[in-house]
Design an enzyme around this catalytic site. Structure first.
Site, PDB file in Angstrom:
ATOM      1  CG  ASP A  26      -2.085   0.915   1.101  1.00  0.00           C
ATOM      2  OD1 ASP A  26      -2.314   1.443  -0.002  1.00  0.00           O
ATOM      3  OD2 ASP A  26      -2.777   1.136   2.106  1.00  0.00           O
ATOM      4  CG  ASN A  74      -7.278  -2.857  -6.224  1.00  0.00           C
ATOM      5  OD1 ASN A  74      -6.347  -3.602  -5.952  1.00  0.00           O
ATOM      6  ND2 ASN A  74      -7.690  -1.912  -5.379  1.00  0.00           N
ATOM      7  NE  ARG A 199      -8.492   0.434   4.857  1.00  0.00           N
ATOM      8  CZ  ARG A 199      -8.198   1.716   4.990  1.00  0.00           C
ATOM      9  NH1 ARG A 199      -8.356   2.310   6.167  1.00  0.00           N
ATOM     10  NH2 ARG A 199      -7.759   2.415   3.975  1.00  0.00           N
TER      11      ARG A 199
END
Ligand code: FPP
Length: 245
Positions: A26, A74, A199
């Protein structure tokens, strides 16, 4: 095994190295934004980094490493960005062949039906060519979602019930697990998420049930070998109880 020093004690021992590490790559977009570059430049840097970290993980003694490369969610991103990620896969599917020479087995998890014919063909070829290698297994999660994977497993099992091969009472955790994309891949021990988010984002929700979680504010393209070592060190200092005392 490469030597990782702990704070007050000797180096991390081989037993303390996680067997299976998952990485949520990320922060590529923010990395690019900070440099006033289009988001796809961030993905390009992120993809380069995945190769470096794979090699380092092998040197450290990790046996399985899974990268979350593209999620079932995505596709919602702008077409230009999705296209650039797909182009990167294709490029790296050719380059990933270098790993085959390094005795690394390559596997893909996720729903392949939405991927291009070329991608699917290359994925199948690289899996076949690396199937006997055993220094480490590299798993790439592409068009992957944890809930989608569980649905897929349940559908397979429902077919067995419908065909009269098993009774509903014979559905066990082991059977559900056997029908996941991961099949014989062991559960996750450690999940690393850079870029500050804390998360799981639908990443291996079944396999991460007892995983330790490690996050850092470093953006994925800037996440280096030393940062990986930090994560392993943190893991080696945790006390895993698996619901016991
Ligand atoms: C998350 O960062 C990253 C992705 C959704 C794509 C990851 C894909 C690659 C690194 C390219 C190809 C990978 C391989 C294995 C060849 P983000 O875009 O959500 O970052 P942000 O949160 O900063 O916007």
């Amino acid at each position: 095994m490469a030597n990782i020093a702990k704070k007050n004690t000797a180096a991390v021992t081989a037993q303390e190295v996680p067997v299976h590490v998952g990485v949520i790559m990320d922060g590529n977009g923010r990395w690019a934004k900070k440099r006033n570059l289009p988001r796809k430049f961030g993905h390009r840097e992120g993809a380069k980094n995945f190769r470096a970290i794979t090699r380092h993980a092998k040197a450290v003694g990790v046996k399985y490493i899974t990268f979350y490369a593209f999620s079932t969610e995505n596709w919602k991103r702008p077409k230009d960005e999705v296209d650039s990620i797909m182009e990167l896969f294709e490029k790296y599917l050719d380059e990933v062949r270098d790993f085959v020479e390094e005795n690394i087995r390559i596997r893909f998890i996720g729903d392949r039906s939405a991927l291009s014919e070329t991608l699917r063909r290359k994925m199948a070829a690289v899996e076949e060519d690396s199937k006997d290698f055993n220094a480490m297994t590299l798993v790439l999660a592409i068009n992957y979602g944890g809930r989608d994977e569980i649905c897929h497993s349940v559908q397979q099992i429902a077919k067995m019930v419908k065909a009269g091969q098993i009774e509903p009472e014979e559905i066990t955790q082991e059977l559900i697990e056997k029908n996941l994309y991961t099949e014989e891949i062991p559960p996750l021990d450690l999940v690393i998420r850079p870029s500050g988010e804390q998360r799981l984002s639908n990443f291996m929700i079944w396999q991460a049930a007892y995983a330790e979680f490690y996050y850092t504010n470093i953006l994925w393209p800037d996440f280096k070998n030393e940062d990986f070592d930090e994560a392993i060190k943190a893991y080696s200092e945790r006390n895993r109880r698996f619901g016991g005392v």
